[in-house]
Design a protein around this motif. Structure first.
Motif, PDB file in Angstrom:
ATOM      1  N   ALA A  70       0.829  -1.209   0.000  1.00  0.00           N
ATOM      2  CA  ALA A  70       0.000   0.000   0.000  1.00  0.00           C
ATOM      3  C   ALA A  70       0.861   1.256   0.000  1.00  0.00           C
ATOM      4  N   GLU A  71       2.046   1.174   0.615  1.00  0.00           N
ATOM      5  CA  GLU A  71       2.924   2.333   0.694  1.00  0.00           C
ATOM      6  C   GLU A  71       3.676   2.592  -0.612  1.00  0.00           C
ATOM      7  N   VAL A  72       3.783   1.590  -1.482  1.00  0.00           N
ATOM      8  CA  VAL A  72       4.490   1.762  -2.744  1.00  0.00           C
ATOM      9  C   VAL A  72       3.604   2.575  -3.674  1.00  0.00           C
ATOM     10  N   LYS A  73       4.055   3.779  -3.995  1.00  0.00           N
ATOM     11  CA  LYS A  73       3.315   4.655  -4.901  1.00  0.00           C
ATOM     12  C   LYS A  73       4.223   5.034  -6.051  1.00  0.00           C
ATOM     13  N   GLU A  74       3.612   5.418  -7.124  1.00  0.00           N
ATOM     14  CA  GLU A  74       4.381   5.801  -8.299  1.00  0.00           C
ATOM     15  C   GLU A  74       5.039   7.158  -8.057  1.00  0.00           C
ATOM     16  N   LEU A  75       6.332   7.202  -8.224  1.00  0.00           N
ATOM     17  CA  LEU A  75       7.070   8.450  -8.100  1.00  0.00           C
ATOM     18  C   LEU A  75       7.101   9.142  -9.449  1.00  0.00           C
ATOM     19  N   LYS A  76       6.931  10.444  -9.449  1.00  0.00           N
ATOM     20  CA  LYS A  76       7.061  11.229 -10.668  1.00  0.00           C
ATOM     21  C   LYS A  76       8.221  12.190 -10.492  1.00  0.00           C
ATOM     22  N   THR A  77       8.957  12.372 -11.566  1.00  0.00           N
ATOM     23  CA  THR A  77      10.042  13.340 -11.551  1.00  0.00           C
ATOM     24  C   THR A  77       9.681  14.459 -12.512  1.00  0.00           C
ATOM     25  N   TRP A  78       9.796  15.672 -12.032  1.00  0.00           N
ATOM     26  CA  TRP A  78       9.452  16.860 -12.797  1.00  0.00           C
ATOM     27  C   TRP A  78      10.706  17.682 -13.047  1.00  0.00           C
ATOM     28  N   LEU A  79      10.805  18.239 -14.229  1.00  0.00           N
ATOM     29  CA  LEU A  79      11.827  19.236 -14.515  1.00  0.00           C
ATOM     30  C   LEU A  79      11.130  20.577 -14.317  1.00  0.00           C
ATOM     31  N   VAL A  80      11.588  21.330 -13.334  1.00  0.00           N
ATOM     32  CA  VAL A  80      10.994  22.627 -13.035  1.00  0.00           C
ATOM     33  C   VAL A  80      11.894  23.679 -13.660  1.00  0.00           C
ATOM     34  N   PHE A  81      11.307  24.557 -14.476  1.00  0.00           N
ATOM     35  CA  PHE A  81      12.098  25.556 -15.177  1.00  0.00           C
ATOM     36  C   PHE A  81      11.467  26.932 -15.063  1.00  0.00           C
ATOM     37  N   LYS A  82      12.263  27.917 -15.433  1.00  0.00           N
ATOM     38  CA  LYS A  82      11.837  29.314 -15.311  1.00  0.00           C
ATOM     39  C   LYS A  82      11.851  29.955 -16.689  1.00  0.00           C
ATOM     40  N   VAL A  83      10.830  30.747 -16.938  1.00  0.00           N
ATOM     41  CA  VAL A  83      10.794  31.593 -18.123  1.00  0.00           C
ATOM     42  C   VAL A  83      10.308  32.949 -17.632  1.00  0.00           C
ATOM     43  N   GLN A  84      11.180  33.941 -17.739  1.00  0.00           N
ATOM     44  CA  GLN A  84      10.944  35.269 -17.173  1.00  0.00           C
ATOM     45  C   GLN A  84      10.599  35.127 -15.696  1.00  0.00           C
ATOM     46  N   ASP A  85       9.441  35.573 -15.257  1.00  0.00           N
ATOM     47  CA  ASP A  85       9.095  35.472 -13.839  1.00  0.00           C
ATOM     48  C   ASP A  85       8.235  34.255 -13.525  1.00  0.00           C
ATOM     49  N   GLY A  86       7.965  33.432 -14.517  1.00  0.00           N
ATOM     50  CA  GLY A  86       7.086  32.285 -14.311  1.00  0.00           C
ATOM     51  C   GLY A  86       7.841  31.000 -14.044  1.00  0.00           C
ATOM     52  N   ILE A  87       7.223  30.152 -13.223  1.00  0.00           N
ATOM     53  CA  ILE A  87       7.755  28.832 -12.913  1.00  0.00           C
ATOM     54  C   ILE A  87       6.843  27.812 -13.588  1.00  0.00           C
ATOM     55  N   TYR A  88       7.436  26.864 -14.311  1.00  0.00           N
ATOM     56  CA  TYR A  88       6.689  25.854 -15.044  1.00  0.00           C
ATOM     57  C   TYR A  88       7.303  24.487 -14.773  1.00  0.00           C
ATOM     58  N   ALA A  89       6.562  23.446 -15.103  1.00  0.00           N
ATOM     59  CA  ALA A  89       7.063  22.084 -14.914  1.00  0.00           C
ATOM     60  C   ALA A  89       6.710  21.245 -16.130  1.00  0.00           C
ATOM     61  N   ILE A  90       7.499  20.216 -16.308  1.00  0.00           N
ATOM     62  CA  ILE A  90       7.248  19.230 -17.356  1.00  0.00           C
ATOM     63  C   ILE A  90       7.768  17.905 -16.815  1.00  0.00           C
ATOM     64  N   GLU A  91       7.059  16.831 -17.095  1.00  0.00           N
ATOM     65  CA  GLU A  91       7.546  15.533 -16.635  1.00  0.00           C
ATOM     66  C   GLU A  91       8.916  15.286 -17.256  1.00  0.00           C
ATOM     67  N   SER A  92       9.870  14.880 -16.430  1.00  0.00           N
ATOM     68  CA  SER A  92      11.245  14.727 -16.924  1.00  0.00           C
ATOM     69  C   SER A  92      11.350  13.677 -18.023  1.00  0.00           C
ATOM     70  N   CYS A  93      10.476  12.684 -18.028  1.00  0.00           N
ATOM     71  CA  CYS A  93      10.529  11.658 -19.073  1.00  0.00           C
ATOM     72  C   CYS A  93      10.144  12.223 -20.437  1.00  0.00           C
ATOM     73  N   LYS A  94       9.566  13.407 -20.471  1.00  0.00           N
ATOM     74  CA  LYS A  94       9.162  14.027 -21.731  1.00  0.00           C
ATOM     75  C   LYS A  94      10.224  14.974 -22.286  1.00  0.00           C
ATOM     76  N   VAL A  95      11.373  15.041 -21.607  1.00  0.00           N
ATOM     77  CA  VAL A  95      12.481  15.879 -22.081  1.00  0.00           C
ATOM     78  C   VAL A  95      13.615  14.964 -22.512  1.00  0.00           C
ATOM     79  N   ARG A  96      14.019  15.097 -23.762  1.00  0.00           N
ATOM     80  CA  ARG A  96      15.100  14.262 -24.283  1.00  0.00           C
ATOM     81  C   ARG A  96      16.458  14.814 -23.854  1.00  0.00           C
ATOM     82  N   GLU A  97      16.624  16.148 -23.955  1.00  0.00           N
ATOM     83  CA  GLU A  97      17.920  16.748 -23.637  1.00  0.00           C
ATOM     84  C   GLU A  97      17.738  18.240 -23.415  1.00  0.00           C
ATOM     85  N   VAL A  98      18.679  18.810 -22.671  1.00  0.00           N
ATOM     86  CA  VAL A  98      18.728  20.257 -22.472  1.00  0.00           C
ATOM     87  C   VAL A  98      19.937  20.760 -23.251  1.00  0.00           C
TER      88      VAL A  98
END
Length: 166
Positions: free
Chosen positions: A23-51
């Motif tokens: 019951a304690e095993v839950k799916e972990l998600k990893t997010w890439l949190v990035f900034k554009v101007q004054d805004g903070i945004y996120a995208i699932e890290s698995c959806k980013v191929r490279e920076v």
């Protein structure tokens, strides 16, 4: 007989522990949190191929203003999308790109990467009626910061639709 009884008692104690562990095993998600101007945004890290940083962008005619051009990523062209201009905001002047991990061949132009954040306790909320809601799937709260989550398919669909209508 005592051994059988002992083994049944031991098994009955182990089963609730195993159920609790499962019951304690839950799916972990990893997010890439990035900034554009004054805004903070996120995208699932698995959806980013490279920076990428400081790649040359070749201008492309007859495209919407937020399509900055094309960059060469291992011999394949990726359309560079200014993430602020696609939201009808002031343009981004950085040379940092998130190459997306899908068939759209899009790279988002961003200002900076804040961090990678892995958690099972990320609060996800559907975006209420907002002007840019079509570009985001939800919002997440990470360390008291609210970040809209980029919906790659929506971004790709918007670019495709506007290029076809030009």
């Amino acid at each position: 007989m005592d051994e059988i009884l002992y083994s049944e008692i031991m098994n009955s104690h182990e089963e609730p522990e195993k159920k609790q562990e499962q019951a304690e095993v839950k799916e972990l998600k990893t997010w890439l949190v990035f900034k554009v101007q004054d805004g903070i945004y996120a995208i699932e890290s698995c959806k980013v191929r490279e920076v990428l940083r400081n790649n040359e962008v070749f201008p492309m005619p007859f495209t919407p203003p937020y399509v900055k051009g094309v960059l060469n990523f291992y011999g394949k062209p990726y359309a560079v999308i200014d993430f602020m201009m696609i939201q009808n905001m002031q343009k981004t002047n950085t040379r940092l790109f998130l190459v997306l991990n899908d068939s759209s061949h899009i790279a988002l132009q961003i200002d900076d990467i804040i961090d990678f954040y892995t958690s099972e306790n990320v609060e996800e909320q559907i975006i209420a009626d907002k002007g840019d809601a079509d570009l985001f799937s939800e919002t997440i709260t990470i360390n008291k910061m609210i970040a809209p989550v980029v919906d790659i398919k929506s971004v790709a669909d918007k670019v495709k639709e506007e290029i076809e209508n030009e």
